[in-house]
Each structure stands twice: as C-alpha cells, then as structure tokens.
Motif scaffolding. Sequence first.
Motif, PDB file in Angstrom:
ATOM      1  N   GLY A   1       1.929  21.204  31.153  1.00  0.00           N
ATOM      2  CA  GLY A   1       2.928  21.178  31.999  1.00  0.00           C
ATOM      3  C   GLY A   1       4.065  20.105  31.871  1.00  0.00           C
ATOM      4  N   MET A   2       4.130  19.475  30.473  1.00  0.00           N
ATOM      5  CA  MET A   2       4.947  18.746  30.175  1.00  0.00           C
ATOM      6  C   MET A   2       6.538  19.375  29.968  1.00  0.00           C
ATOM      7  N   ASN A   3       7.555  18.930  30.319  1.00  0.00           N
ATOM      8  CA  ASN A   3       8.806  19.649  30.186  1.00  0.00           C
ATOM      9  C   ASN A   3       9.693  19.066  29.417  1.00  0.00           C
ATOM     10  N   GLU A   4       9.206  17.982  28.504  1.00  0.00           N
ATOM     11  CA  GLU A   4      10.047  17.642  27.641  1.00  0.00           C
ATOM     12  C   GLU A   4       9.221  16.537  26.544  1.00  0.00           C
ATOM     13  N   VAL A   5       9.529  16.516  25.234  1.00  0.00           N
ATOM     14  CA  VAL A   5       8.787  15.654  24.379  1.00  0.00           C
ATOM     15  C   VAL A   5       9.839  14.913  23.503  1.00  0.00           C
ATOM     16  N   VAL A   6       9.523  13.765  23.131  1.00  0.00           N
ATOM     17  CA  VAL A   6      10.507  13.101  22.613  1.00  0.00           C
ATOM     18  C   VAL A   6       9.818  12.771  21.009  1.00  0.00           C
ATOM     19  N   PHE A   7      10.366  12.986  19.847  1.00  0.00           N
ATOM     20  CA  PHE A   7      10.066  12.698  18.579  1.00  0.00           C
ATOM     21  C   PHE A   7      10.150  11.312  18.433  1.00  0.00           C
ATOM     22  N   THR A   8       9.252  10.547  17.770  1.00  0.00           N
ATOM     23  CA  THR A   8       9.209   9.162  17.538  1.00  0.00           C
ATOM     24  C   THR A   8       8.730   8.923  16.335  1.00  0.00           C
ATOM     25  N   GLY A   9       9.274   7.809  15.496  1.00  0.00           N
ATOM     26  CA  GLY A   9       9.087   7.459  14.127  1.00  0.00           C
ATOM     27  C   GLY A   9      10.003   6.395  13.616  1.00  0.00           C
TER      28      GLY A   9
ATOM     29  N   LYS B   1       4.538  10.718  17.944  1.00  0.00           N
ATOM     30  CA  LYS B   1       4.571  10.125  16.712  1.00  0.00           C
ATOM     31  C   LYS B   1       4.513  11.095  15.635  1.00  0.00           C
ATOM     32  N   ILE B   2       5.470  11.409  14.821  1.00  0.00           N
ATOM     33  CA  ILE B   2       5.341  12.592  13.810  1.00  0.00           C
ATOM     34  C   ILE B   2       5.591  11.875  12.461  1.00  0.00           C
ATOM     35  N   GLU B   3       6.032  10.626  12.420  1.00  0.00           N
ATOM     36  CA  GLU B   3       6.218   9.756  11.147  1.00  0.00           C
ATOM     37  C   GLU B   3       6.076   8.523  11.462  1.00  0.00           C
TER      38      GLU B   3
END
Length: 481
Positions: free
Chosen positions: A218-226, A178-180
């Motif tokens: 070791g996470m291969n992907e991150v989803v930006f949420t807000g 969560k960035i926003e």
Amino acid sequence: MTIHFETLGCRLNHDETEGAAQCFLRSGFNIDMEGLTAASSEQPETVLGVINTCTVTGKAEQKARRLIRLMLQKLPSAIVLVTGCYAELDAEQIEQLCPDRIVVLPGRIKYTLAAVAQAMKKEGRLSVSQGFFSRNALDAFLKAPASSSKAIYSPIKKLDAFSLYTPVFEQHSRASIKIEDGCNNACTYCRIRLARGKAVSLPVEEIVNRISELEHKGMNEVVFTGVNLSQYAGTGNDGRRHSFTELLEILLERTEQIKFRVSSFYPQHVTDELAKVLASPRVQPSFHLSVQSGSDRILSLMARPYKANTVLQAAELLRNAKGNPFLSCDIIAGFPDEQDDDFTQTLELCNAIGFSWIHAFPFSPRPGTLAQKMHPQIPERIKGERVKQLTDLAVNGKTAYCTSFIGRPLSAIVENSRTLRRSEDGKAPTVLHCVSENFLHIECPLNEPTTPGSLIEVKIESVLEKNIKTGKEIDCRGTVL
C-alpha cells in the motif's frame, strides 16, 4: 530487551538504519528510534545502542562524537556500536572515547548488523555471566573469520551492501529503496567515496521485486537513494547492465501506480532520454542536482565532471519535462582559492536557474582528500559570509516557489499528525503534516483521522516565511480538499 538506534547524515543512512532496526525487531527485540536529547531520561533496559554516522563534514563528525557521549550517558547498561562512514575512516579515534563500551563496525560492512541480530537471537552465542552479551563478545563476533562464524551466518541469505532492506518503515511514511552505493568519481573534497568505495548497484530484478512488495503493502511513493544515482548500472535478466533511465522505464512498465521520487542526480547525466522518462506522471516533480559551484575554474579544481553550462541545460530539461518542479542543489562556499569572481559566478548561476532551495555548506577540509592540502584556504569569516548570501537566496527562492502554488490543488502524502498547544478556549487542535508531490511540507487542520502514508489532495493557503527563514521543516499551511 531494547535496541536503540540513532542516525546522522543523508536519507541513505536513514534507510540503512531502518533496515537494521527491522532485523532486530524480527529477532524478537524491542527497538527504539526516538532521538536522545540532554533532557532524555536514562534507559537502563537498553542493551545495545547503534549509531550510523556520517563523515561529509567536520561538523558531522563532531556531532557524532557528541551523540556517542550522550548515548554512553543515557544508556548506562548498553554497549554502543558505532558504524557508518565516520566509523569506516576513524575507528581508532571513536574507540578511544570509551574503550570499555564502544564497538566500531566499519561502514562498508554495516550490513553484518543483520548477522548480529540473528546471533543475539540465539541466546548463548554472545552471552556472558554479566548479561546477554558484552563488549568483548560482540567485538570478537564481528572480527571472527567467516569460517568460525558460519553457524551464526547460516540463517542469513547472501549479505551485501543492499542487505539492510525493509518494506516496513518506523520513521518514514514514504518508502525508500537503496539501489546504488559508492562512487567512481574522485572529487578532490569528498571523503564519502573513501568510506564507501567504488559504485555498486542492486540488480534490476531485485529492485522490481522490492518495489512490487512496497506497492502490494500500500505504499504510494518510493524514494530512490544512493551515493551517486547517476552511476547506477544494475544487471538485468538479459545479463547486461542497465542505466538509471532504463531502470526507471522498466519500473514504470512493471508496476501499477506507485510513484517514484529521485533523491539526487549529477547534472551531466540529465539527458534528453532521461527527461522523457521523468515526464511520466508517476515520477514526482522534485529533483536535486549536485552542483557545488557555478565557476568552471572551481569545478575543475574540485574534479567535477561538468561545467556550469551543463547545470543550466539540466535545469532546462527538468523544467521542460515537469513544468514547474521543485529544483534544489548543493553548493560548497569557500573552496580553496575561490575568488570573489568565482563566487559571483555561482550566485549568477543560482539566480539564472532560480532554485527552489539551495543547501549551502562552508568548505570543510577533510582528512585524506586533495582539497585539504590546496592553497590558499579561504578564511572562515569569508566562508560564512558566502554561505549567508546563498542561504538568503535559498530563502527567497523557496518563498517565491511556495507562493506560486497558493490556491492550487496538490497531491500529497501524509507524514504524521500532532496536537498543538491548547488555545484560550481549552481546545487542542490537531494538524497533519504532509509532503506534496513537488516536495512542499504542508501543515493542515486535521478534520478526521488520517493514516500516515495516505494519499490526499491539499490546497496551499499561506506560506510560512518565518519557518523558511529559520530552517523549520514546515513551509506552508493549507487545507485538505
């Protein structure tokens, strides 16, 4: 002792719930994130049930009330703590469902769940003769002034809208951050902005640190949420505010290989500059546009800050950047005074763009919004007919998109595996569920054990049209290469 968690609504809510669950886990509690159903057995060992609610539609609130009642029934020894956007706006209505066992934590301060976990760890702080803590003790703690709770809050670093962060995920194999939070717009139909307030952003350096930690784990992907990623404006080490485009540039430079997925964006903020950054192979080719209508007149009544042509331009920029990305959108059907011609323009826009999926919702008049009082309101029958037309278009769009990738290799992340019903020969085949780079949900035969979160390569063999029509999660069937 066990703490049970339930979440309604968007991925952002799920992120916050994951963060809260980890706070209780670190404080020594067992956590349970398996969903309750009418068939679930009672769980008397659970001392606290937490529900993170949504208020985007009337149905979302109705679902929340149903879940609260179910939790009261299935967790007979538990206090039920209700938080989230619905709790922010309608606390009194929620408390009346069961005043003796329900505690409401307004959504804007749900981050104090971290302090609740710490306080419960300090046995005696919330203890009473009848057990570890009571409804009155928990309620008093949440309502106590900061000064009187200083000793309890002291182990917690600064608590804010981004405190419920975790690099460990119980329910997701793909990380999210969560960035926003909040939104500065004043869309006439939206209640979320009333619940979450003005836009706030996580500082750039904190995002870099958190994503670096995810990559290290070791996470291969991150989803930006807000709530509205388009309004991201986090402060950098240079003291100035950075746009989402600038943030993504910094992250691509300061991380090594983790990939990024953008959850949702406003059309007018898809610029040439953003498209250049999105062209990076480390940005996943799937995007969601917050559209709502294809009629300029209705967009104006909604107070949306763009026109239909802006959506066309955004889709073109995204396709130029990524080739053939998965493009989805939200559409509200039956907004007040939406005429047949307005709806036809929406269909024409969706057809012109060729969305891979359309999330179609009937307009829901939300208390406290301008649209609730707008006239004429559209009959429910007409709303339903329009939603059906949009849903039929969505099914055709996803089917065509999935079909275009048959036989093509795709990078994917393993979500989970499951054992199917035994066949006539007595064997029980196991399949894995993975999510491709372009957001296709694929089921593949599992030939060897595969850890959730692993990066694999798959080839789509067939499209599960019946699943798509009935709204099931798995779109395709494929094989692991």
